[in-house]
Design an enzyme around this catalytic site. Structure first.
Site, mmCIF file in Angstrom:
data_model
loop_
_atom_site.group_PDB
_atom_site.id
_atom_site.type_symbol
_atom_site.label_atom_id
_atom_site.label_comp_id
_atom_site.label_asym_id
_atom_site.label_seq_id
_atom_site.Cartn_x
_atom_site.Cartn_y
_atom_site.Cartn_z
ATOM 1 N N ASP A 8 -49.358 30.102 -110.948
ATOM 2 C CA ASP A 8 -48.050 30.609 -111.344
ATOM 3 C C ASP A 8 -47.343 29.473 -112.081
ATOM 4 O OD1 ASP A 8 -47.295 28.813 -109.374
ATOM 5 O OD2 ASP A 8 -46.251 30.287 -108.130
ATOM 6 N N CYS A 66 -50.561 26.634 -107.201
ATOM 7 C CA CYS A 66 -49.157 27.038 -107.225
ATOM 8 C C CYS A 66 -48.365 25.748 -107.030
ATOM 9 C CB CYS A 66 -48.840 28.111 -106.186
ATOM 10 S SG CYS A 66 -49.004 27.614 -104.472
ATOM 11 N N GLY A 67 -47.104 25.813 -106.747
ATOM 12 C CA GLY A 67 -46.315 24.589 -106.628
ATOM 13 C C GLY A 67 -46.850 23.630 -105.585
ATOM 14 N N GLY A 69 -49.647 24.651 -103.464
ATOM 15 C CA GLY A 69 -51.013 25.054 -103.154
ATOM 16 C C GLY A 69 -51.108 25.882 -101.884
ATOM 17 N N GLY A 71 -49.202 28.603 -100.850
ATOM 18 C CA GLY A 71 -49.158 30.039 -101.120
ATOM 19 C C GLY A 71 -50.437 30.543 -101.745
#
Length: 148
Positions: A8, A66-67, A69, A71
């Site tokens: 994302d 992701c920001g 990891g 999620g």
């Protein structure tokens, strides 16, 4: 190796760099997005198709970012057949594949720099699944948990 990758907004810059590195190293890459930096996008929209492609054998292994990891790891592991882990060190990148047959490496775009991330990806891709009886026995027990 055919590698799938997804992120994302939190890992967009890292994904772009890793895609270039993977292709330069001779890997076939399927990019599951995000394809542009959109601050309001959601990691499940990209990680889920990646995980489904790994299970279907459309890609050999996956990288999910992701920001943090976290999620990406939680999301990927909801897909039966996925063995994803948040990785920050080389030992776990290698042993996760060898002993636990990890098939998706998860990282945080805001927690791991590009040089370390590339080293971790290379370690992950170079590792081979163990066929040792004890590892296969443990994997069968884990797979049994997916039956509900």
């Amino acid at each position: 190796m055919h590698v799938g990758i997804a992120t994302d907004h939190g890992g967009f810059a890292l994904k772009e760099e890793l895609v270039a590195n993977l292709r330069a190293a001779g890997h076939e890459v399927t990019d599951f997005g995000a394809y542009s930096l959109e601050s309001g996008d959601d990691y499940p929209d990209f990680v889920t198709p990646l995980a489904q492609a790994v299970v279907a054998g459309q890609v050999d292994r996956g990288v999910a970012i992701c920001g943090s990891g976290v999620g990406a790891s939680v999301c990927a592991n909801k897909i039966p057949g996925i063995r994803a882990a948040l990785i920050h060190d080389h030992f776990s990148a290698k042993q996760g594949v060898e002993d636990d047959h990890m098939n998706i490496l998860c990282m945080g775009g805001r927690t791991v720099g590009p040089a370390v991330a590339w080293d971790l990806v290379q370690t992950f891709l170079d590792a081979e699944y163990s066929q040792d009886e004890r590892h296969l026995r443990r994997l069968a027990k884990v797979a049994g948990l997916e039956g509900g």
